[in-house]
Design a protein around this motif. Structure first.
Motif, PDB file in Angstrom:
ATOM      1  N   VAL A   1       0.854  -1.179   0.000  1.00  0.00           N
ATOM      2  CA  VAL A   1       0.000   0.000   0.000  1.00  0.00           C
ATOM      3  C   VAL A   1       0.886   1.224   0.000  1.00  0.00           C
ATOM      4  N   GLU A   2       0.537   2.229  -0.812  1.00  0.00           N
ATOM      5  CA  GLU A   2       1.306   3.465  -0.879  1.00  0.00           C
ATOM      6  C   GLU A   2       0.419   4.619  -0.438  1.00  0.00           C
ATOM      7  N   ASN A  13      -3.826  -4.859   9.336  1.00  0.00           N
ATOM      8  CA  ASN A  13      -3.724  -5.365   7.978  1.00  0.00           C
ATOM      9  C   ASN A  13      -2.668  -6.465   7.908  1.00  0.00           C
ATOM     10  N   GLU A  14      -2.717  -7.229   6.818  1.00  0.00           N
ATOM     11  CA  GLU A  14      -1.706  -8.237   6.531  1.00  0.00           C
ATOM     12  C   GLU A  14      -1.129  -7.945   5.155  1.00  0.00           C
ATOM     13  N   PHE A  15       0.212  -7.847   5.077  1.00  0.00           N
ATOM     14  CA  PHE A  15       0.899  -7.546   3.834  1.00  0.00           C
ATOM     15  C   PHE A  15       1.899  -8.654   3.536  1.00  0.00           C
ATOM     16  N   SER A  16       1.851  -9.181   2.315  1.00  0.00           N
ATOM     17  CA  SER A  16       2.747 -10.261   1.943  1.00  0.00           C
ATOM     18  C   SER A  16       2.977 -10.234   0.440  1.00  0.00           C
ATOM     19  N   GLY A  17       4.212 -10.557   0.000  1.00  0.00           N
ATOM     20  CA  GLY A  17       4.516 -10.685  -1.420  1.00  0.00           C
ATOM     21  C   GLY A  17       4.734  -9.393  -2.159  1.00  0.00           C
ATOM     22  N   GLY A  18       4.988  -8.287  -1.468  1.00  0.00           N
ATOM     23  CA  GLY A  18       5.148  -6.992  -2.124  1.00  0.00           C
ATOM     24  C   GLY A  18       6.455  -6.851  -2.882  1.00  0.00           C
ATOM     25  N   VAL A  19       6.550  -5.831  -3.733  1.00  0.00           N
ATOM     26  CA  VAL A  19       7.747  -5.572  -4.527  1.00  0.00           C
ATOM     27  C   VAL A  19       8.334  -4.219  -4.162  1.00  0.00           C
ATOM     28  N   GLN A  20       9.552  -3.994  -4.598  1.00  0.00           N
ATOM     29  CA  GLN A  20      10.268  -2.721  -4.501  1.00  0.00           C
ATOM     30  C   GLN A  20      10.318  -2.170  -3.080  1.00  0.00           C
ATOM     31  N   ASN A  21       9.360  -1.360  -2.662  1.00  0.00           N
ATOM     32  CA  ASN A  21       9.447  -0.708  -1.366  1.00  0.00           C
ATOM     33  C   ASN A  21       8.788  -1.492  -0.241  1.00  0.00           C
ATOM     34  N   GLY A  22       8.329  -2.703  -0.507  1.00  0.00           N
ATOM     35  CA  GLY A  22       7.839  -3.540   0.560  1.00  0.00           C
ATOM     36  C   GLY A  22       6.338  -3.462   0.751  1.00  0.00           C
ATOM     37  N   GLY A  23       5.888  -3.449   2.023  1.00  0.00           N
ATOM     38  CA  GLY A  23       4.469  -3.543   2.317  1.00  0.00           C
ATOM     39  C   GLY A  23       3.771  -2.214   2.466  1.00  0.00           C
ATOM     40  N   ILE A  24       4.319  -1.318   3.297  1.00  0.00           N
ATOM     41  CA  ILE A  24       3.736   0.007   3.517  1.00  0.00           C
ATOM     42  C   ILE A  24       4.749   1.050   3.082  1.00  0.00           C
ATOM     43  N   ASN A  25       4.378   1.870   2.128  1.00  0.00           N
ATOM     44  CA  ASN A  25       5.239   2.947   1.654  1.00  0.00           C
ATOM     45  C   ASN A  25       4.546   4.278   1.916  1.00  0.00           C
ATOM     46  N   LEU A  26       5.059   5.023   2.875  1.00  0.00           N
ATOM     47  CA  LEU A  26       4.490   6.322   3.237  1.00  0.00           C
ATOM     48  C   LEU A  26       5.292   7.408   2.530  1.00  0.00           C
ATOM     49  N   ASP A  27       4.724   7.971   1.470  1.00  0.00           N
ATOM     50  CA  ASP A  27       5.386   8.987   0.651  1.00  0.00           C
ATOM     51  C   ASP A  27       4.933  10.362   1.108  1.00  0.00           C
TER      52      ASP A  27
END
Length: 283
Positions: A1-2, A13-27
């Motif tokens: 999630v970004e 929440n449950e985060f699994s299998g993400g790419v690049q910046n991972g699970g939670i990306n706070l921009d």
């Protein structure tokens, strides 16, 4: 999630299998108001990275000077095809972060990573349990990661309070305890860092560790910034009340009991057990 708008609450929440910046990306390039990331379960991230790099972590906070709270999350089994693949990544001048009550383990990159830190703010790291690798699963040495990537990648100066944490460190598998960015004078450059009441546990062998935190010198006996032993590090005013333990000598502790905060040895330092029974979806 970004996330690029705030304030925000990301919870259960449950985060699994993400790419690049991972699970939670706070921009936070547009500015961040108070944001809370709490009670989330992040695991098996970085497995689908098709670009051959992972310049981020399971929780990636970018360019934030507003207040961000990272509390009571469970983060484990984070890897990357290239470099990084860590736990909490404080990127591009991020500061004013509270990291409390989290469990991090099985990470190919640093448990906590910095890339610059804005002046005038502070990062508080309190009552967490950190174990980079379990039996070297995703360690730099055995996991093929970037040479020298440290347990804690502190590559910039900045105000940091790190107190009441448990650090399970394996000098045979985890690489350096701290990054060597600051060079031989690293100890003096940590003058804006306040570290105390932490429990450092050496887990380097099945027989109970080599005592890296009690050794005065020699191979593996100088894990702290500036290539200092724990005693010399304490003489500089850091971790004055902290303790170094050896696996097997830390009361009421085992690999299956991360959440207990180091057992009796941790409790003596004011380290409280983690509350993680309700992480992840609550529906």
């Amino acid at each position: 999630v970004e996330l690029d708008e705030s304030p925000a609450l990301v919870t259960h929440n449950e985060f699994s299998g993400g790419v690049q910046n991972g699970g939670i990306n706070l921009d936070c390039h547009a500015g961040c108001e108070p944001t809370s990331l709490t009670k989330n379960h992040l695991f098996n991230l970085g497995t689908l990275n098709q670009y051959g790099l992972s310049d981020g972590g399971a929780i990636h906070i970018d360019n934030s000077t507003g207040f961000v709270e990272v509390t009571d999350n469970k983060v484990h089994d984070i890897r990357a095809q290239g470099f990084n693949g860590g736990g909490l990544y404080l990127d591009d001048t991020t500061t004013n972060v509270l990291c409390r009550g989290n469990l991090f383990y099985n990470l190919k990159g640093g448990v906590i990573q910095w890339n610059k830190q804005a002046p005038g703010g502070v990062v508080n790291i309190s009552n967490n349990v950190f174990a980079k690798s379990v039996n070297g699963t995703y360690s730099p040495v055995n996991g093929g990661n970037r040479t020298g990537e440290a347990f804690m990648e502190w590559n910039r100066d900045g105000a940091v309070n790190m107190e009441h944490n448990v650090v399970f460190f394996d000098p045979e598998r985890d690489g350096p305890l701290f990054s060597s960015w600051h060079g031989p004078s690293a100890a003096s450059s940590f003058k804006t860092v306040a570290m105390d009441y932490n429990l450092y546990v050496d887990t380097s062998s099945a027989t109970g560790g080599s005592g890296v935190f009690s050794a005065e010198s020699g191979k593996g006996g100088t894990p702290f910034p500036g290539d200092l032993s724990m005693k010399a590090w304490q003489a500089r005013g850091h971790d004055v009340h902290s303790e170094g333990a050896v696996h097997g000598k830390c009361a009421n502790w085992s690999w299956s009991e991360f959440e207990n905060g180091g057992g009796a040895a941790g409790m003596a330092l004011g380290i409280l057990p983690l509350i993680l029974d309700d992480v992840g979806p609550d529906w």
